[in-house]
Motif scaffolding. Structure first.
Motif, PDB file in Angstrom:
ATOM      1  N   GLU A 106       0.828  -1.209   0.000  1.00  0.00           N
ATOM      2  CA  GLU A 106       0.000   0.000   0.000  1.00  0.00           C
ATOM      3  C   GLU A 106       0.862   1.258   0.000  1.00  0.00           C
ATOM      4  N   ILE A 107       1.952   1.226   0.749  1.00  0.00           N
ATOM      5  CA  ILE A 107       2.874   2.367   0.764  1.00  0.00           C
ATOM      6  C   ILE A 107       3.445   2.598  -0.627  1.00  0.00           C
ATOM      7  N   LEU A 108       3.866   1.528  -1.291  1.00  0.00           N
ATOM      8  CA  LEU A 108       4.430   1.667  -2.641  1.00  0.00           C
ATOM      9  C   LEU A 108       3.397   2.183  -3.630  1.00  0.00           C
ATOM     10  N   ARG A 109       2.196   1.658  -3.576  1.00  0.00           N
ATOM     11  CA  ARG A 109       1.144   2.113  -4.493  1.00  0.00           C
ATOM     12  C   ARG A 109       0.778   3.573  -4.229  1.00  0.00           C
ATOM     13  N   LEU A 110       0.686   3.939  -2.966  1.00  0.00           N
ATOM     14  CA  LEU A 110       0.377   5.318  -2.624  1.00  0.00           C
ATOM     15  C   LEU A 110       1.503   6.253  -3.074  1.00  0.00           C
ATOM     16  N   ALA A 111       2.749   5.815  -2.942  1.00  0.00           N
ATOM     17  CA  ALA A 111       3.886   6.617  -3.385  1.00  0.00           C
ATOM     18  C   ALA A 111       3.833   6.824  -4.894  1.00  0.00           C
TER      19      ALA A 111
END
Length: 124
Positions: A106-111
């Motif tokens: 989720e962090i990677l997708r949000l980034a």
């Protein structure tokens, strides 16, 4: 011991041999000997006397407790650094609520979305 239906009783000879017969077999190949060799007489090479291949040396080195402990320590440090990097990235991303727990994916997708948004803002 369990036998599979296709396994014959004759296949179990290695399990029923006594240690003395195994030792005699090793002596006959020259791998072990109780009697000293005469001067000038060369003892037959045993498998353990032959130089080890690079792969075999690596395998034996990795089998030691010291190596495993060092490897586990390096892996722990690597994972900790990885988690710190994700935590730093997480701090830079705006979310509602700000303290919401996010998985790494989720962090990677949000980034990715946030970078795309910032790129769009710069283009306008």
């Amino acid at each position: 011991m369990m036998l599979s239906p296709d396994q014959a009783e004759g296949d179990l000879s290695w399990t029923q041999s006594d240690p003395e017969s195994i030792l005699n077999g090793l002596r006959s190949t020259g791998c072990t000997s109780d009697e000293p060799t005469e001067e000038g007489e060369e003892r037959p090479k045993c498998r353990s006397d032959q130089p080890l291949s690079r792969e075999e040396k690596r395998r034996r080195r990795r089998a030691t407790a010291k190596y495993r402990s060092a490897h586990a320590t390096r892996e722990r440090i690597r994972v900790e650094a990885f988690n710190v990097a994700f935590a730093e990235l997480r701090k830079l991303l705006p979310t509602l609520p700000p303290d919401k727990k996010l998985s790494k994916i989720e962090i990677l997708r949000l980034a990715i979305c946030y970078i795309s948004y910032l790129n769009h803002v710069l283009d306008v």
